[in-house]
Motif scaffolding. Structure first.
Motif, short mmCIF file in Angstrom:
data_model
loop_
_atom_site.label_atom_id
_atom_site.label_comp_id
_atom_site.label_asym_id
_atom_site.label_seq_id
_atom_site.Cartn_x
_atom_site.Cartn_y
_atom_site.Cartn_z
N THR A 24 0.85 -1.19 0.00
CA THR A 24 0.00 0.00 0.00
C THR A 24 0.89 1.23 0.00
OG1 THR A 24 -1.74 -1.13 1.25
CG2 THR A 24 -1.80 1.26 1.22
N ASP A 26 0.30 5.39 0.07
CA ASP A 26 -0.63 6.51 0.18
C ASP A 26 0.14 7.82 0.25
OD1 ASP A 26 -2.84 4.83 0.24
OD2 ASP A 26 -2.79 4.66 2.42
N ILE A 28 -0.84 11.92 1.08
CA ILE A 28 -1.90 12.81 1.52
C ILE A 28 -1.34 14.23 1.65
CG2 ILE A 28 -3.58 13.32 3.34
CD1 ILE A 28 -3.51 10.38 4.11
N LEU A 45 -5.40 13.29 -2.18
CA LEU A 45 -4.97 11.93 -1.84
C LEU A 45 -4.70 11.13 -3.10
CD1 LEU A 45 -4.80 9.37 0.10
CD2 LEU A 45 -7.25 9.12 -0.34
N THR A 46 -3.63 10.36 -3.06
CA THR A 46 -3.43 9.29 -4.04
C THR A 46 -3.15 8.00 -3.26
OG1 THR A 46 -1.02 9.59 -4.24
CG2 THR A 46 -2.45 10.88 -5.73
N SER A 47 -3.66 6.91 -3.77
CA SER A 47 -3.50 5.63 -3.08
C SER A 47 -3.32 4.51 -4.10
CB SER A 47 -4.72 5.33 -2.20
OG SER A 47 -4.59 4.08 -1.56
N THR A 49 -2.52 0.21 -4.33
CA THR A 49 -2.36 -1.08 -3.66
C THR A 49 -2.03 -2.14 -4.70
OG1 THR A 49 -4.67 -1.80 -3.84
CG2 THR A 49 -4.09 -0.43 -1.95
#
Length: 544
Positions: A24, A26, A28, A45-47, A49
């Motif tokens: 993961t 992330d 922010i 935000l970018t995320s 996985t």
């Protein structure tokens, strides 16, 4: 996570290796700006996985040189070795932006949007946007409202937003073949291929839920009574579910084909209540109560072709019924057992279309929906219940007398059904391993629970299915905990800042609505494989 195992017995060797990883990442970004009485907060935000699973399996028999172990499995007398390996990967990527606005702490606004991508979905349908907005008004802070000692909090809330679901198996949108090696000819193994039971769907996209919520927060009498009430209405479209295809389309390795589809839409409406009261607040005695209550109404609004999807009666919740919850039971409705004084009436109903097998006292009494006096799987099955309760509730009481504290927690789920393993264990032949406590019907014991044993009864496979389903409603004493906190002056002399001893018990007492549910915890959902045991804990909390 990495797992590996090796096994050797005589000239037979096996090597198994599994590796699983989940990453993961992330990022922010927050930015806050105040302009007089106005406050703005922006969040970006970018995320990302990624999930990977690698596996390998190899085996060999008849090793010519035992000392080679599993390092050269091909070196055996009969060339009888098996090698398999697998690789599964999926990933998601998300962008999100949110703006919070606050004016004088009285007027609150939040707007946001998410852009989510999921590799599991079909090409061209992997991405979707999910906007949301929320408003709140602290009425209690308005100057014109006036001050009152009896009202301490009053806040109104409203929100609307969308969420998504991409929860299908990896490669669920693709059709492929499975290689099998469990066959041999003249002592030589060979590989053959069968269709994967799940067929691909190149149009599969996101399941989306749009939810509207309105609520109120309140507090009275110096917040000795406070809580919230929420009403929600959620409509879910393009529901992702596996659909079993007609057997005329063939099967994969003797399993009926299935396909993931955006199969229909559902509605969920309900109300939630959270109430906290301080019943007694004195120097040496406090009593606080927390009550939660939720009532939900769920139903299917539409299906892919506008009609119910009826599955096999033997497959529990496979059927999808418009106007009913997703997890619904569609089978025979049990009315009891035919008794001796009902012999004449029972004989007018039949177990076969040819009307050669009438019912007799001791047989299960089932509803005849079309009035043809023949009980069959086509005309006499119906919706009998759902796994979704009509309401759920919780009651938590906390008492404190000087340094002693006591907590008592009660929960309840009401108005639903379950597939109950213990009643489903009934053996109509009377010769199997069915529980001895089942109350069989006999002329001397005219039970209304379980039918008479009958090894010759051709009806075993159909009507007896109704025994699997029982009312799952229950009230339960979930937790009782009692503790003692030592006085600060005492523990300070021992070099501690806090010391508490306690004892607690979980799953202590259950009252089930159905008399079939005896010596069983219905919170388990009907399964006999994963018991919820009573637990007793003695503990010590120490702070230095």
């Amino acid at each position: 996570m990495y797992r590996q195992g090796r096994f050797k017995y005589g000239g037979y060797c096996i090597c198994v290796s599994n590796r699983k990883s989940f990453i993961t990442w992330d990022n922010i970004l927050n930015y806050t700006k105040k302009l007089g009485d106005h406050s703005f907060t922006f969040t970006g935000l970018t995320s990302w996985t990624q999930s990977k699973f690698r596996s390998s399996y190899s085996e060999g028999a008849g090793q010519l040189i035992p000392s080679q172990l599993w390092h050269n499995l091909a070196a055996n007398a009969k060339e009888s070795y098996v090698i398999r390996s697998g690789y599964i990967q999926s990933q998601t990527f998300s962008y999100a932006a949110r703006l919070n606005y606050n004016y004088l702490g009285k007027y609150l606004l939040t707007v946001s949007n998410r852009w989510d991508g999921a590799s599991r979905l079909a090409e061209g349908n992997k991405w979707a946007a999910f906007p949301s907005a929320a408003l709140a008004w602290r009425v209690i802070d308005e100057g014109w409202f006036g001050s009152t000692k009896n009202l301490n909090e009053l806040k109104l809330r409203a929100s609307w937003g969308m969420t998504g679901n991409s929860g299908i198996s990896e490669y669920g949108t693709q059709s492929y073949l499975n290689a099998l090696t469990n066959s041999a000819f003249q002592d030589r193994g060979y590989t053959y291929y069968v269709y994967n039971p799940f067929l691909g769907n190149v149009d599969l996209g996101w399941e989306k839920s749009a939810s509207t919520n309105v609520g109120i927060d309140f507090g009275f009498f110096d917040n000795r009574i406070m809580g919230s009430v929420d009403y929600y209405n959620t409509k879910t479209t393009d529901i992702l579910l596996p659909r079993t295809l007609p057997t005329s389309m063939g099967s994969g390795n003797n399993t009926p084909f299935q396909i993931y589809q955006n199969i229909g839409s559902t509605s969920n409406k309900g109300i939630e209540l959270n109430l906290t009261t301080v019943n007694i607040r004195k120097q040496n005695f406090n009593w606080q109560t927390n009550i939660t209550f939720a009532r939900n109404t769920e139903k299917i609004l539409d299906l892919i072709d506008g009609r119910d999807i009826i599955g096999a009666v033997t497959r529990e919740t496979e059927s999808l019924l418009i106007g009913r919850p997703l997890k619904s039971f569609y089978t025979f409705k049990r009315l009891g057992i035919w008794q001796t004084d009902e012999a004449a009436e029972a004989a007018t109903y039949f177990k076969d279309a040819a009307k050669t097998q009438p019912f007799k006292p001791g047989d299960i009494k089932l509803a005849d929906l079309n009035g043809d006096f023949v009980i069959d799987e086509i005309n006499d099955v119906q919706y009998i219940g759902t796994t979704s309760p009509r309401w759920t509730a919780g009651l938590n009481n906390t008492f404190r007398v000087k340094n002693i504290d006591l907590t008592v927690y009660i929960i309840s789920r009401w108005g639903h059904m379950m597939t109950y393993d213990f009643t489903g264990a009934y053996d109509p032949s009377g010769k199997g391993n069915a529980p001895a406590y089942l109350d069989y019907w006999t002329p001397e014991n005219p039970s209304n629970d379980f039918p008479r044993p009958d090894n010759t009864n051709f009806y075993n496979y159909r009507g007896y299915l109704s025994l699997n389903y029982v009312d799952a409603s229950y009230i339960k004493l979930k937790t009782v905990s009692v503790g003692y906190t030592f006085p600060a002056q005492t523990v300070s002399r021992w070099g501690m800042s806090d010391l508490r001893v306690y004892a607690s018990g979980n799953n202590l007492l259950t009252h089930a609505r159905s008399h079939f549910v005896r010596d069983y915890d219905p919170e388990r959902g009907g399964s006999a494989k994963s018991p919820l045991q009573r637990q007793f804990v003695l503990g010590l909390n120490v702070s230095l």
